[in-house]
Design an enzyme around this catalytic site. Structure first.
Site, PDB file in Angstrom:
ATOM      1  N   GLY A  10       4.186   6.730   1.023  1.00 52.54           N
ATOM      2  CA  GLY A  10       4.003   6.759   2.481  1.00 52.54           C
ATOM      3  C   GLY A  10       3.834   8.196   2.953  1.00 52.54           C
ATOM      4  N   GLY A 103       7.735  10.568  -2.703  1.00 54.15           N
ATOM      5  CA  GLY A 103       9.122  10.111  -2.671  1.00 54.15           C
ATOM      6  C   GLY A 103       9.586   9.662  -4.050  1.00 54.15           C
ATOM      7  N   GLU A 104      10.603   8.832  -4.032  1.00 53.55           N
ATOM      8  CA  GLU A 104      11.239   8.413  -5.287  1.00 53.55           C
ATOM      9  C   GLU A 104      10.242   7.727  -6.239  1.00 53.55           C
ATOM     10  OE1 GLU A 104      12.733   4.934  -5.772  1.00 53.55           O
ATOM     11  OE2 GLU A 104      13.483   5.566  -7.746  1.00 53.55           O
ATOM     12  N   GLY A 105       9.370   6.868  -5.691  1.00 53.18           N
ATOM     13  CA  GLY A 105       8.385   6.164  -6.516  1.00 53.18           C
ATOM     14  C   GLY A 105       7.406   7.135  -7.159  1.00 53.18           C
ATOM     15  N   ASP A 128      13.055   9.058   4.940  1.00 51.10           N
ATOM     16  CA  ASP A 128      14.323   8.340   4.740  1.00 51.10           C
ATOM     17  C   ASP A 128      15.447   9.237   4.204  1.00 51.10           C
ATOM     18  OD1 ASP A 128      12.865   6.179   5.490  1.00 51.10           O
ATOM     19  OD2 ASP A 128      13.105   5.038   3.636  1.00 51.10           O
ATOM     20  N   MET A 170      13.608   3.365  10.730  1.00 52.06           N
ATOM     21  CA  MET A 170      13.315   3.221   9.306  1.00 52.06           C
ATOM     22  C   MET A 170      14.545   3.579   8.459  1.00 52.06           C
ATOM     23  SD  MET A 170       9.357   4.260   8.684  1.00 52.06           S
ATOM     24  CE  MET A 170       8.064   3.080   9.089  1.00 52.06           C
ATOM     25  N   ARG A 172      15.099   2.075   4.352  1.00 51.51           N
ATOM     26  CA  ARG A 172      15.126   0.862   3.523  1.00 51.51           C
ATOM     27  C   ARG A 172      16.482   0.665   2.862  1.00 51.51           C
ATOM     28  NH1 ARG A 172      11.255  -2.152   1.577  1.00 51.51           N
ATOM     29  NH2 ARG A 172       9.615  -2.005   3.099  1.00 51.51           N
ATOM     30  N   GLU A 223      16.388  -0.460   9.333  1.00 52.58           N
ATOM     31  CA  GLU A 223      15.583  -1.644   8.968  1.00 52.58           C
ATOM     32  C   GLU A 223      16.123  -2.394   7.749  1.00 52.58           C
ATOM     33  OE1 GLU A 223      11.635  -0.313   7.833  1.00 52.58           O
ATOM     34  OE2 GLU A 223      12.456   1.167   6.457  1.00 52.58           O
TER      35      GLU A 223
HETATM   36  O1  F6P Z   1       8.549   6.456   3.669  1.00 54.22           O
HETATM   37  C1  F6P Z   1       9.587   5.503   3.650  1.00 54.22           C
HETATM   38  C2  F6P Z   1       9.291   4.483   4.659  1.00 54.22           C
HETATM   39  O2  F6P Z   1       9.053   5.143   5.870  1.00 54.22           O
HETATM   40  C3  F6P Z   1      10.356   3.423   4.823  1.00 54.22           C
HETATM   41  O3  F6P Z   1      11.420   3.775   5.622  1.00 54.22           O
HETATM   42  C4  F6P Z   1       9.564   2.274   5.351  1.00 54.22           C
HETATM   43  O4  F6P Z   1      10.195   1.045   5.098  1.00 54.22           O
HETATM   44  C5  F6P Z   1       8.309   2.395   4.584  1.00 54.22           C
HETATM   45  O5  F6P Z   1       8.126   3.760   4.337  1.00 54.22           O
HETATM   46  C6  F6P Z   1       7.116   1.824   5.297  1.00 54.22           C
HETATM   47  O6  F6P Z   1       5.993   1.992   4.507  1.00 54.22           O
HETATM   48  P1  F6P Z   1       4.523   1.505   4.846  1.00 54.22           P
HETATM   49  O7  F6P Z   1       3.795   2.706   5.299  1.00 54.22           O
HETATM   50  O8  F6P Z   1       4.001   0.987   3.573  1.00 54.22           O
HETATM   51  O9  F6P Z   1       4.615   0.480   5.922  1.00 54.22           O
END
Ligand code: F6P
Length: 344
Positions: A10, A103-105, A128, A170, A172, A223
């Site tokens: 993201g 990020g982590e991924g 996050d 936000m 997760r 969320e």
């Molecule tokens: O970057 C993390 C995050 O902002 C989360 O908090 C959120 O759930 C997710 O990305 C949303 O991602 P996308 O852009 O795929 O909707």
């Protein structure tokens, strides 16, 4: 020496500041050109290369949100199956070290590539703030500022209509944005993923406010928050997306329905969503992103890889890239309890 760079996952305010700092530092200190790859890992798989120059246009990136390289996610299996294409792209452009910002991924994917002979330096990002091994990630400060501003604004409308307001932010797996924005904006209750909530307890806090003569209440909800088992409330399942991420079904809306019935009050829900990731980064995020970029460029250009840059106190240090995915950084119970002493 040639450096490659991509942004994946993201987007996040500050990505462009990292890009600018990597290009400028590589040019100024090492006379090294930097090649960008567009749209995350796909840029390597499908060879979407773009030259990045230390010019006036690039210099303006400091203040710009999003990422000029574009971003995206790639399923881990697709990445693994594409190792040959990735290696070929890097060889075709003579890239010695890749800087992966994510990020982590993304850092997990970077660690796997490093293990498979692709030299990578990582730069952690996420609003996050849940990447372990760094005190903080850029993007977080901006997201908190946006959320706190929104909550500030909700106070007056909530008060005017004597409403309970739920604000979904936000987060997760970690409630950092909820905790910080809720504290900064004086929310009356904060609900985070780390501490399953009891809807009756939330109602009790709101009810007490009305009994004490206050005429509104604001609850910030991350969320990823979940009801405690046996607490008389459950959430629908949205399944998982193609990357294995849970699809949320709207915890704040579900809570609002329960609170409306239990308190017989007017309840409204505001979901801040992607506004928290948009727009210009705060000064603090610009500084952190820039410092991460300078250090990542210095490491990559001096032939160090297999690490990511992390903030420890005031210092930026290299940390083994595998550490990034070892654990998520979540809100410690003591910190939540500090906030809880202000609920009501
Ligand atoms: O970057 C993390 C995050 O902002 C989360 O908090 C959120 O759930 C997710 O990305 C949303 O991602 P996308 O852009 O795929 O909707």
């Amino acid at each position: 020496m040639r450096i490659g760079m991509l942004t994946a996952g993201g987007d996040c305010p500050g990505l462009n500041a990292v890009i600018r700092a990597v290009v400028r530092t590589s040019r100024a200190e090492f006379d090294t050109p930097v090649l960008g790859f567009q749209d995350g890992w796909a840029g390597l798989v499908y060879d979407r290369a773009v030259a990045l120059y230390d010019d006036e246009q690039l210099d303006r990136l400091l203040r710009r949100g999003g990422t000029v390289l574009g971003t995206g996610r790639l399923a881990p299996e697709t990445l693994r199956e594409s190792l040959t294409e990735i290696r070929a792209t890097l060889a075709r452009h003579g890239i010695d070290v890749l800087i992966a910002i994510g990020g982590e991924g993304t850092l997990t994917a970077a660690a796997w590539l490093q293990e498979n002979g692709v030299p990578v330096v990582g730069v952690p990002k996420t609003i996050d703030n849940d990447v372990a091994a760094t005190d903080v990630t850029f993007g977080f400060d901006t997201a908190v500022a946006i959320a706190a501003d929104a909550i500030d604004r909700l106070h007056t409308t909530a008060e005017s209509h004597e409403r309970v307001m739920l604000v979904e932010v936000m987060g997760r797996h970690a409630g950092w944005i909820a905790l910080h924005s809720g504290l900064a904006a004086g929310a009356h209750m904060i609900v985070i993923p780390e501490v399953p909530f009891d809807i009756d307890a939330v109602c009790k806090v709101m009810k007490r406010r009305f009994q004490m003569g206050e005429n509104y209440g604001i609850c910030v909800v991350a969320e990823g928050a979940v009801p405690a088992e046996g607490s008389g409330m459950s959430l629908g399942s949205g399944g998982v997306d193609e990357f294995g991420h849970e699809r949320f079904t709207g915890v704040a809306a579900a809570m609002a329905a329960e609170i409306t019935v239990r308190l017989d009050r007017d309840v409204r829900t505001t979901v801040l969503g992607h506004t928290q990731r948009g727009g210009t980064p705060t000064a603090r995020d610009r500084v952190l992103a820039t410092r991460f970029g300078v250090h990542a460029a210095r490491l990559a250009n001096s032939g160090t890889h297999g690490v990511f840059v992390a903030l420890r106190g005031e210092e930026i240090i290299p940390v083994a890239i595998a550490e990034a995915s070892r654990e998520l950084k979540t809100v410690p119970p003591e910190m939540y309890s500090e906030a809880a002493s202000l609920f009501g």
